[in-house]
Design an enzyme around this catalytic site. Sequence first.
Site, short mmCIF file in Angstrom:
data_model
loop_
_atom_site.label_atom_id
_atom_site.label_comp_id
_atom_site.label_asym_id
_atom_site.label_seq_id
_atom_site.Cartn_x
_atom_site.Cartn_y
_atom_site.Cartn_z
N ASP B 337 0.82 -1.22 0.00
CA ASP B 337 0.00 0.00 0.00
C ASP B 337 0.85 1.27 0.00
O ASP B 337 2.01 1.26 0.41
CB ASP B 337 -0.90 0.02 1.24
CG ASP B 337 -0.11 -0.12 2.52
OD1 ASP B 337 0.83 -0.96 2.55
OD2 ASP B 337 -0.38 0.62 3.48
N GLU B 338 0.25 2.31 -0.49
CA GLU B 338 0.75 3.67 -0.32
C GLU B 338 2.21 3.85 -0.73
O GLU B 338 3.01 4.42 -0.01
CB GLU B 338 0.58 4.12 1.14
CG GLU B 338 -0.87 4.18 1.57
CD GLU B 338 -1.03 4.66 3.00
OE1 GLU B 338 -1.94 5.48 3.23
OE2 GLU B 338 -0.26 4.24 3.88
#
Lengths: 698, 698
Positions: B337-338
């Site tokens: 993620d991210e």
Amino acid sequence: MIRFFARSAPVLAIALWLLAAGASAAASAPAPPRAEGVLDLMPVPASVTVREGRFRVDERLTIVRPDEAGPKDAPKDRAFRAAARFMTRLAGRTGLFLEQDFLASQKAAVGDGIRYTFARPGRLLPNEDESYTLTVEPAGIVLGAGTDIGVLRGFETLLQLLSADEKGYYFPCVLITDKPRFTWRGLLIDVGRHFHPVDVIKRNLDAMAAVKMNVLHLHLTEDQGFRVESRVFPRLHELGSDGMFFTQPQIRDIIEYAGDRGIRVMPEFDIPGHSTSWFVAYPEYASAPGPYAIERKFGVFGPAFDPSNERIYPFFDAFFKEMAGLFPDPYLHIGGDEVEGHQWDANPAIQAFKTKHGLADNNALQAYFNSRLLKILTKHGKKMVGWDEIFQPGLPKDIVIQSWRGPQSLVDAARQGFQGILSNGYYIDLCQPAETHYLNDPVPAGSPLDEGQKALVLGGEATMWAELVTPETIDSRIWPRTAAIAERFWSPASVRNVEDMYRRLGPMSLALEELGLLHIKNVDMILRRLAGRPGVKPLKVLAEAVEPLENYQRHGQARYTSLSPFTRFVDACAPESPAARRFGILVDRFLAGKDLVAGHELRTVLVRWKDNHAPVLALLAASPALREVEPLSRNLARACEAGLEALGCLEKGESRPAAWAEERACLLVEAAKPAAHAELVVVKAIGRLVEACAGGPK
Amino acid sequence: MIRFFARSAPVLAIALWLLAAGASAAASAPAPPRAEGVLDLMPVPASVTVREGRFRVDERLTIVRPDEAGPKDAPKDRAFRAAARFMTRLAGRTGLFLEQDFLASQKAAVGDGIRYTFARPGRLLPNEDESYTLTVEPAGIVLGAGTDIGVLRGFETLLQLLSADEKGYYFPCVLITDKPRFTWRGLLIDVGRHFHPVDVIKRNLDAMAAVKMNVLHLHLTEDQGFRVESRVFPRLHELGSDGMFFTQPQIRDIIEYAGDRGIRVMPEFDIPGHSTSWFVAYPEYASAPGPYAIERKFGVFGPAFDPSNERIYPFFDAFFKEMAGLFPDPYLHIGGDEVEGHQWDANPAIQAFKTKHGLADNNALQAYFNSRLLKILTKHGKKMVGWDEIFQPGLPKDIVIQSWRGPQSLVDAARQGFQGILSNGYYIDLCQPAETHYLNDPVPAGSPLDEGQKALVLGGEATMWAELVTPETIDSRIWPRTAAIAERFWSPASVRNVEDMYRRLGPMSLALEELGLLHIKNVDMILRRLAGRPGVKPLKVLAEAVEPLENYQRHGQARYTSLSPFTRFVDACAPESPAARRFGILVDRFLAGKDLVAGHELRTVLVRWKDNHAPVLALLAASPALREVEPLSRNLARACEAGLEALGCLEKGESRPAAWAEERACLLVEAAKPAAHAELVVVKAIGRLVEACAGGPK
């Protein structure tokens, strides 16, 4: 004084009991020398000089380590980690967002802050240097010590100095030079009778460090359980523990955690008695044929190793070799207590063995066993420690006798040049008041020992025997009372003011909570579970007046086993109720001088307790498990009614006829009877009120 | 309705906000179908039939295991151990001294008792059979299941049935047939941002088992810490953890403990972003030159692995080989993620690599990275799980997508035949009400998926992200709200009565305490530490009306780091105050029908909160750390004054002029402003009272 009770023997007995109780309470409650600015340090340092000025604590506070070692060396640096814990706890108490990254670096951004220094790393051995000097000045704090262990002790003192005023938090300016009176300041935790897992041990290690204790004595084997993994003899823990034991990595974790706090870990393997759990796996080593099952009941049991069985010595050789490698401490405790000898007496082969080897009695047989064990321990580099019973002529002078039977055995041992530690008088499982333990001294004022012999008394250990405690309740049986024992072991012998000890015990108890101890917060939890609802105020009010039965009385109330629930009302009651203690002091203060303020507070408390019965009944209706407390609550209400009558009478300067007092005395005797495995401890003080207003016209 | 607010835009905005809040509260608070004898089961079973009769619980209760296996087999027998834990908890709640030695044998002394049976041991895999049937009759209880995991689930249900009447404890007669709606019912604990040691994990595993959750997702690596021992690359945990990591024996201990409760443990190693702590040891694997230090702040940070660096793949191969051996679960979570891509964009070699391999953008670069990882995981026998971002065409169908961004990604994945689990809407770190999570459904009523696609939604996970929690506070952020999420995952989709959920959540929260959870008891502890004294009632009263700021607002109040104290008033406040919730319901009930009883209770509460300000001030005087709550307490008192005025006016059937209401609305706007990182959550309901009595003559 006791004239009005003289008509019947039972009533006379009560009167004497009331008097004795009153006298004792009065003796224990001198008015303390209370002054503004008295510090709450516990244990009291060897020397404290309070100076003018305050060191202000704010977000810019920094802590400066002694050298330029970078973060890569941190994992090996005990003082660095202690400093980081200090900063975490300081931030926790003050809510300050400290700017320094105290986990990664400890360098001062500017000149001010806390500096710590030490000459060398301390060793985890008796007689290691734990001294420190702490200087707080408005511009900075310096903590210096001979070893990093001294630094650890000093950080605990510094944190206890934290104070607040209208401007914020500060440390008062002081000069403290400090060192322990005794080098062996221990806590025994019995993980045999009830197992207590790693988290229980760790939080208690933190608490020990907070009060400067330095030996964790793990009582690892008992009739009720074998609590350590053996890889050489895995059937020991597999069959002897119900799956409740420390793995070897867990033991290493505990030892590392303890060492990081300057605490030694001494293991105890209690043999030749107290050993039923060993025989589940190895019945052939017992003195009577098996099979054996893990013991569930409590008491002193028959099973014992057979000293005449030559096969047990190679077994112990291999076992203690393994354990000597697992536990780095130079001392290893072999128990040796309470060998009843029934199995030995009943075994003809053992009797023949005694005859053959000229062993006159079972004591001699145990001495033979111990001498064989001593060789094994020595071979594996360990010094032997044991309970009173192991003491015998001819032992080497580096063994240590742990006295559970009385101080005389320490005196006897010291006179023959043996080292000793005292546990008699520090049995915290007996639910006695902190005062009792506090005034018990390993080397009392009237000791017959000379200075050299006194030095052989290394210190003492509080003993948390675990018949009646579980991980839920054990903290409340250890703390805060053990802080008073820790002070006895650390502070100068002259520090003996009981009232001042209690004054400091309150804040100390709260401070221990930040370390994760459950001694305060599990009270409400236990009561909530019993009541089945979040609001339990009436039960808390009742618990103010109640304590668990002292000494071994609780075992007379039910057939406790290691599977019994320890979740009842009695288990939520503190061994020593501060409210009850204060009540006794108020009564004495009031009786001593008709103190009106004390009388007013007494009335408030008596009314609160009296009016508490109806709300308690409402809770009991929904909870069968709580119904056993009904007599306690009812009797408290009745006793308080009598107390209020007496108080009113005394306030008006009146007295009551003997018959009135006798009737109330009978009521109080009834109220003082055990119920729900506990007792109303405020009845004695109420009795003093009643007694004081008796003696009017017949 | 809003006429009297119309004069100025800000005031109008308030009015709309008040209205919206009122409407929302009203919608969420239908009068529940409350009847005597309603069971408190949570999660609600698939089918419950309550019958006449009661099975009495007394000391003779026995539990009967299905076969004749003796105690020697016990260590391998999960159901046996669950039965023993059941008996321990039952004894704990009832205080009964059970006669059966339930640790050693489970045979009936007589015919009656609890019998459990199962067809085979369950496997710790998705889609395993967890169903059970529970029959309680006056003469006996039978718990039958396809697997021992089903038996575990059934014991939790049975314990929740425990009831009491004047005769004692009993189980009501029922026939329950039960099975989970979703097979993946998880809790993510982030041990990266704040480390949470073994005891925290274990007590939360116990709580998960109590509400029938079956996946512990350990988020083991983050910018702020690398939390697992690697023996292949020990510098990872040595340099990346500040000494706060799980050893491999501890991981095995956790996995064994979880497995014993029918719970899988899935590890997450979040890469290629969220990886600063890896680069402290291995800066050469990052996409920008080092050196790197453990991140202290919170947010999304730049450091990311360099997918163009061929050396990282053998590194991951060796690392995941080690971790695949340590964690037996077939699934391994790679995060994903991210990834911000700043480091990638700034690195010419990476740009050249993208060009060379035809990778159009950073998403494509991450897909390339993932495809390399997938090969490694597959080689080591693991199926890949990752956050939304890893989803890309061409992946094998046995991977699992965990949705944090929204349910649409699950729909998209399922339509392409991929499995998914939902975490969006279950972010328990955001301090939202249980209701919000409860009504969030992995497969909502209007789902566009067909039945086959719906089956690909395996379930969901509550996520305990750990920016703002420590071991002291984490339980209170997880529980009891996660029990509502657990019910969403287990119970039929039709179980959606919010009021009934809250009715059962209260007893559930208390029941969780017996497992050692600190969510209730640490509130008082934190407040005692802040106040520096045992009595903190005024702070508890204030906390009734206060909740931590929701969502990410708290980060706007201070520069939080992993070293900040989480020991302030806000940390003692529950994410959802039952008292505040009840207050809102009372207001709506009163306004709906001028309910006099509700009005009376409202008055009592408003007076209690108003009168609380003076006692709070007394506590603040001694505690600088508490002074930040003064505005909360003052504003609560003022808001309650306005509320009391409005209540009095409404009770008399009067109204107040618009100017009066506007003045109070302004006051309420002020009172609703954040203070001490928290907010007064009862202001909205007070606003509804004020609004209701406005509209009189101008």
